[in-house]
Design a protein around this motif. Structure first.
Motif, PDB file in Angstrom:
ATOM      1  N   GLY A   1       0.820  -1.155   0.063  1.00  0.00           N
ATOM      2  CA  GLY A   1      -0.099  -0.052  -0.053  1.00  0.00           C
ATOM      3  C   GLY A   1       0.806   1.177   0.186  1.00  0.00           C
ATOM      4  O   GLY A   1       0.542   2.285  -0.740  1.00  0.00           O
ATOM      5  N   SER A   2       1.821   1.097   0.800  1.00  0.00           N
ATOM      6  CA  SER A   2       2.966   2.253   0.789  1.00  0.00           C
ATOM      7  C   SER A   2       3.519   2.440  -0.522  1.00  0.00           C
ATOM      8  O   SER A   2       3.653   3.756  -0.809  1.00  0.00           O
ATOM      9  CB  SER A   2       3.911   2.073   1.909  1.00  0.00           C
ATOM     10  N   SER A   3       3.846   1.571  -1.185  1.00  0.00           N
ATOM     11  CA  SER A   3       4.530   1.615  -2.549  1.00  0.00           C
ATOM     12  C   SER A   3       3.632   2.252  -3.632  1.00  0.00           C
ATOM     13  O   SER A   3       3.760   2.953  -4.388  1.00  0.00           O
ATOM     14  CB  SER A   3       4.866   0.132  -2.959  1.00  0.00           C
ATOM     15  N   VAL A   4       2.198   1.828  -3.524  1.00  0.00           N
ATOM     16  CA  VAL A   4       1.091   2.167  -4.313  1.00  0.00           C
ATOM     17  C   VAL A   4       0.953   3.693  -4.183  1.00  0.00           C
ATOM     18  O   VAL A   4       0.965   4.439  -5.029  1.00  0.00           O
ATOM     19  CB  VAL A   4      -0.052   1.399  -4.104  1.00  0.00           C
ATOM     20  N   SER A   5       0.854   4.149  -2.839  1.00  0.00           N
ATOM     21  CA  SER A   5       0.455   5.480  -2.608  1.00  0.00           C
ATOM     22  C   SER A   5       1.781   6.415  -2.974  1.00  0.00           C
ATOM     23  O   SER A   5       1.705   7.601  -3.360  1.00  0.00           O
ATOM     24  CB  SER A   5       0.348   5.856  -1.160  1.00  0.00           C
ATOM     25  N   LYS A   6       3.123   5.980  -2.906  1.00  0.00           N
ATOM     26  CA  LYS A   6       4.425   6.661  -3.337  1.00  0.00           C
ATOM     27  C   LYS A   6       4.179   6.808  -4.829  1.00  0.00           C
ATOM     28  O   LYS A   6       4.672   7.700  -5.379  1.00  0.00           O
ATOM     29  CB  LYS A   6       5.401   5.768  -2.869  1.00  0.00           C
ATOM     30  N   THR A   7       3.806   5.668  -5.440  1.00  0.00           N
ATOM     31  CA  THR A   7       3.740   5.837  -6.912  1.00  0.00           C
ATOM     32  C   THR A   7       2.564   6.750  -7.356  1.00  0.00           C
ATOM     33  O   THR A   7       2.695   7.486  -8.266  1.00  0.00           O
ATOM     34  CB  THR A   7       3.519   4.225  -7.575  1.00  0.00           C
ATOM     35  N   LYS A   8       1.291   6.771  -6.701  1.00  0.00           N
ATOM     36  CA  LYS A   8       0.611   7.788  -6.944  1.00  0.00           C
ATOM     37  C   LYS A   8       1.116   9.245  -6.774  1.00  0.00           C
ATOM     38  O   LYS A   8       0.578  10.273  -7.609  1.00  0.00           O
ATOM     39  CB  LYS A   8      -0.768   7.379  -6.044  1.00  0.00           C
ATOM     40  N   VAL A   9       1.690   9.392  -5.652  1.00  0.00           N
ATOM     41  CA  VAL A   9       2.163  10.750  -5.367  1.00  0.00           C
ATOM     42  C   VAL A   9       3.250  11.047  -6.303  1.00  0.00           C
ATOM     43  O   VAL A   9       3.266  12.410  -6.948  1.00  0.00           O
ATOM     44  CB  VAL A   9       2.767  10.850  -3.970  1.00  0.00           C
TER      45      VAL A   9
ATOM     46  N   ARG B   1       3.415  10.099  -9.544  1.00  0.00           N
ATOM     47  CA  ARG B   1       2.574  10.274 -10.894  1.00  0.00           C
ATOM     48  C   ARG B   1       1.870  11.607 -10.821  1.00  0.00           C
ATOM     49  O   ARG B   1       1.878  12.468 -11.509  1.00  0.00           O
ATOM     50  CB  ARG B   1       1.569   9.264 -11.108  1.00  0.00           C
ATOM     51  N   ASN B   2       1.183  11.990  -9.657  1.00  0.00           N
ATOM     52  CA  ASN B   2       0.571  13.397  -9.491  1.00  0.00           C
ATOM     53  C   ASN B   2       1.755  14.363  -9.479  1.00  0.00           C
ATOM     54  O   ASN B   2       1.436  15.561 -10.241  1.00  0.00           O
ATOM     55  CB  ASN B   2       0.094  13.209  -8.269  1.00  0.00           C
ATOM     56  N   TYR B   3       2.771  14.261  -8.976  1.00  0.00           N
ATOM     57  CA  TYR B   3       3.937  15.502  -9.118  1.00  0.00           C
ATOM     58  C   TYR B   3       4.412  15.535 -10.416  1.00  0.00           C
ATOM     59  O   TYR B   3       4.289  16.623 -11.170  1.00  0.00           O
ATOM     60  CB  TYR B   3       4.976  14.864  -8.243  1.00  0.00           C
ATOM     61  N   TYR B   4       4.378  14.438 -11.125  1.00  0.00           N
ATOM     62  CA  TYR B   4       4.907  14.295 -12.633  1.00  0.00           C
ATOM     63  C   TYR B   4       3.828  15.097 -13.377  1.00  0.00           C
ATOM     64  O   TYR B   4       4.161  16.040 -14.278  1.00  0.00           O
ATOM     65  CB  TYR B   4       5.229  13.102 -13.005  1.00  0.00           C
ATOM     66  N   ASN B   5       2.810  14.840 -13.365  1.00  0.00           N
ATOM     67  CA  ASN B   5       1.630  15.726 -14.179  1.00  0.00           C
ATOM     68  C   ASN B   5       1.540  16.992 -13.681  1.00  0.00           C
ATOM     69  O   ASN B   5       1.175  17.646 -14.681  1.00  0.00           O
ATOM     70  CB  ASN B   5       0.145  14.777 -13.789  1.00  0.00           C
ATOM     71  N   SER B   6       1.652  17.203 -12.424  1.00  0.00           N
ATOM     72  CA  SER B   6       1.679  18.838 -12.002  1.00  0.00           C
ATOM     73  C   SER B   6       2.852  19.501 -12.742  1.00  0.00           C
ATOM     74  O   SER B   6       2.498  20.658 -13.151  1.00  0.00           O
ATOM     75  CB  SER B   6       1.796  18.932 -10.501  1.00  0.00           C
ATOM     76  N   MET B   7       4.009  19.011 -12.695  1.00  0.00           N
ATOM     77  CA  MET B   7       5.147  19.200 -12.938  1.00  0.00           C
ATOM     78  C   MET B   7       5.023  19.766 -14.634  1.00  0.00           C
ATOM     79  O   MET B   7       5.645  20.543 -15.386  1.00  0.00           O
ATOM     80  CB  MET B   7       6.384  18.780 -12.628  1.00  0.00           C
ATOM     81  N   ASN B   8       4.243  18.765 -15.452  1.00  0.00           N
ATOM     82  CA  ASN B   8       4.493  18.848 -16.984  1.00  0.00           C
ATOM     83  C   ASN B   8       3.383  19.882 -17.199  1.00  0.00           C
ATOM     84  O   ASN B   8       3.516  20.549 -18.399  1.00  0.00           O
ATOM     85  CB  ASN B   8       3.886  17.425 -17.360  1.00  0.00           C
TER      86      ASN B   8
END
Length: 158
Positions: A127-135, A137-144
């Motif tokens: 679950g921690s790994s999934v949430s880290k991946t989600k964070v 991905r959100n950061y990447y999308n925000s920065m793009n």
């Protein structure tokens, strides 16, 4: 040499006693695996498979014991004096087997709790790994979208 039914029953109980000894050793090995920080799932699966093989062997011995006992019960009951030594040995073995089964059940309960804790810990790690991946991905999308400016002079009327 022909064996009496009482001797066959005694041998069956001795085999069962030996298998229970092996199961107790196996149970302790499982406990050590479950106490490790990082659970080795392959070793744990092998330990479970060995335990299952022991259980199958015990079932076979129990079925055989019951079949032989049903055939010789009357003889044992009517000739108690003749089979006194075998009956006493069987009683001792049955007591030892009962004690070992109680020890085994207690160990299985401990191992069940340890396994649940291990699985809960691994689930949290996933679950921690999934949430880290989600964070990430959100950061990447925000920065793009940070440097992207929507057209300012676009006529939306048509």
């Amino acid at each position: 040499m022909k064996q009496s039914g009482a001797q066959i029953l005694l041998q069956s109980l001795e085999k069962k006693n030996g298998i229970l000894d092996e199961m107790i050793i196996q149970n302790k090995a499982q406990e050590e695996l479950l106490k490790q920080e990082n659970l080795d799932m392959d070793a744990f699966d092998k330990a479970i498979d060995r335990q299952s093989a022991y259980v199958e062997e015990l079932d076979k011995l129990d079925n055989g014991f019951e079949a032989v006992y049903d055939r010789v019960r009357d003889e044992l009951m009517h000739n108690k004096e003749q089979y006194r030594a075998e009956i006493a040995a069987m009683q001792k073995l049955i007591q030892a087997i009962t004690d070992k089964i109680a020890t085994l059940n207690a160990g299985n309960m401990r191992n069940k709790i340890l396994a649940e804790n291990q699985f809960k810990k691994q689930k949290q790690a996933i679950g921690s790994s999934v949430s880290k991946t989600k964070v990430a991905r959100n950061y990447y999308n925000s920065m793009n979208h940070l440097n992207y400016v929507t057209p300012q002079f676009y006529d939306s009327k048509k």
